[in-house]
Design an enzyme around this catalytic site. Structure first.
Site, PDB file in Angstrom:
ATOM      1  N   GLU A 176      68.273 -40.990 -47.106  1.00 55.08           N
ATOM      2  CA  GLU A 176      68.894 -41.417 -48.366  1.00 55.08           C
ATOM      3  C   GLU A 176      69.434 -42.840 -48.293  1.00 55.08           C
ATOM      4  O   GLU A 176      70.561 -43.064 -47.856  1.00 55.08           O
ATOM      5  CB  GLU A 176      70.036 -40.461 -48.750  1.00 55.08           C
ATOM      6  N   LYS A 218      65.291 -39.658 -50.394  1.00 53.89           N
ATOM      7  CA  LYS A 218      66.246 -39.485 -51.502  1.00 53.89           C
ATOM      8  C   LYS A 218      66.742 -40.859 -51.937  1.00 53.89           C
ATOM      9  O   LYS A 218      67.756 -41.355 -51.440  1.00 53.89           O
ATOM     10  CB  LYS A 218      67.405 -38.600 -51.034  1.00 53.89           C
ATOM     11  N   GLY A 262      75.685 -41.289 -60.570  1.00 53.29           N
ATOM     12  CA  GLY A 262      76.665 -41.695 -61.579  1.00 53.29           C
ATOM     13  C   GLY A 262      76.064 -41.942 -62.950  1.00 53.29           C
ATOM     14  O   GLY A 262      76.769 -42.294 -63.896  1.00 53.29           O
TER      15      GLY A 262
HETATM   16  P1  13P Z   1      74.935 -37.689 -56.863  1.00 54.75           P
HETATM   17  O1  13P Z   1      73.739 -37.007 -57.492  1.00 54.75           O
HETATM   18  O2  13P Z   1      76.234 -37.264 -57.474  1.00 54.75           O
HETATM   19  O3  13P Z   1      74.756 -39.159 -56.745  1.00 54.75           O
HETATM   20  O4  13P Z   1      75.034 -37.119 -55.393  1.00 54.75           O
HETATM   21  C1  13P Z   1      73.896 -36.962 -54.651  1.00 54.75           C
HETATM   22  C2  13P Z   1      74.215 -37.131 -53.222  1.00 54.75           C
HETATM   23  O5  13P Z   1      73.971 -36.258 -52.440  1.00 54.75           O
HETATM   24  C3  13P Z   1      74.796 -38.402 -52.775  1.00 54.75           C
HETATM   25  O6  13P Z   1      74.736 -38.479 -51.387  1.00 54.75           O
END
Ligand code: 13P
Length: 329
Positions: A176, A218, A262
């Site tokens: 991510e 991600k 967000g």
């Molecule tokens: P959000 O979808 O709220 O951005 O969170 C996803 C997430 O796992 C962030 O690390």
């Protein structure tokens, strides 16, 4: 197919996505403050138990990302450890393993994610407790003169080292790299920084010999900064995001599961839906935290009597996003 490949494919199977419920205690406390509920290990367990026991959740959700505390808790009123309960519903339990984003240098606005120390041992323990995938979030801040090359490289290296350790422990790494969308920047700047970040991340994954068929990416979507006067349309976001991903993500990667970051709950669905009207090399799905939970959290409000309505709100968002993974919303 190796275990890693088949788990990665299950995580991003068409029609399903991932529920991110791995808010750290600090973040969860902030979310609970917003609804006036005291954050204790019991209240966090009550809330998450309500989410995970939603009837039929497994129709839309392939996996849930948990935080260490939750991983060791039981579904309220039962003797079932949460990861075992999820597995019994055919939902893969995942675990957040980074230890947060910290200033890259003293006083710096830029961040680097930590958590490599002792990671191998922790991954082995989580696997034994039932985890089948993990998550590590790197944060890239977009602003005046930033991100620096140093910040992007440090974060990409961290992601690659983490990903390799996960695969050695038989866990699918969710990779991510999140470029934050706060600020007044245009969608063009968002494209430029996301492009550079993804390029560096895949360079590092390859240098570290990470098996790309056994990861889930991600990323952020390519959006206009939230305070930018000129907000790109849904079609433009979908087009720019797919262009950026096509440029950087090899076709071996089985799936891309976006964070919501967000954006509004409705836009998160519409953007995903628009992207899935087009043909892509990878399955394109969601791994949302806020965009799945926000309505449910407000309705729950710390009250067990609201469980049915809480679950209804989560299921309704999960179903809409599931349809969006097929371009059918
Ligand atoms: P959000 O979808 O709220 O951005 O969170 C996803 C997430 O796992 C962030 O690390």
């Amino acid at each position: 197919m190796s275990e890693l490949h088949s788990i990665a494919a299950r995580m991003v199977a068409k029609g399903k996505g991932i529920l991110a419920a791995d808010e750290s205690t600090g973040t969860c406390t902030k979310r609970f403050e917003s609804i006036g509920v005291e954050s204790t290990s019991e209240s966090r367990c009550d809330y998450r138990s309500a989410l995970f026991t939603s009837p039929g959740l497994e129709s839309y959700i392939s996996g849930v990302i948990l935080y260490d505390e939750t991983f060791r808790q039981k579904i309220v009123g039962t003797n079932h450890l949460i990861p075992e309960y999820l597995q019994s519903k055919d939902i893969l339990p995942g675990i957040k393993v980074d230890t947060g984003a910290h200033p890259l240098k003293e006083g710096s606005e830029e961040k680097n994610t930590t958590g490599l120390d002792g990671l191998s041992e922790r991954l082995g323990e989580y696997y034994a407790l039932g985890a089948r995938f993990a998550k590590w979030r790197a944060v890239i801040t977009l602003g005046d003169g930033i991100p620096s090359d140093e910040c992007i490289l440090a974060n990409a290296e961290g992601l690659a080292k983490y990903a390799l350790l996960c695969q050695q422990a038989n866990l699918v790494p969710i990779v991510e790299p999140e470029v934050l969308m706060d600020g007044t920047h245009t969608i063009e700047s968002s494209f430029e920084v996301t492009d550079k970040t993804l390029n560096t991340v895949f360079e590092q994954l390859e240098q570290h010999h990470v098996d790309l068929k056994g990861i889930v990416l991600k990323p952020n979507m390519v959006l206009s900064g939230y305070d930018c006067d000129n907000q790109a349309s849904i079609e433009e976001v979908a087009q720019q995001t797919l262009e950026c991903l096509t440029k950087n993500v090899p076709s071996e990667v089985p799936g891309i599961a976006f964070l919501s970051g967000g954006q509004s709950n409705d836009l998160a669905i519409s953007h995903l839906n628009e992207m899935n009207k087009k043909d892509t090399d990878w399955n394109v799905t969601f791994s949302y935290g806020r965009a799945l939970q926000q309505d449910a959290l407000k309705i729950w409000a710390g009250n067990l009597e609201n469980t049915n309505a809480t679950q209804g709100a989560l299921l309704s968002r999960a179903k809409a996003n599931s349809l969006a993974t097929k371009g059918n919303f």
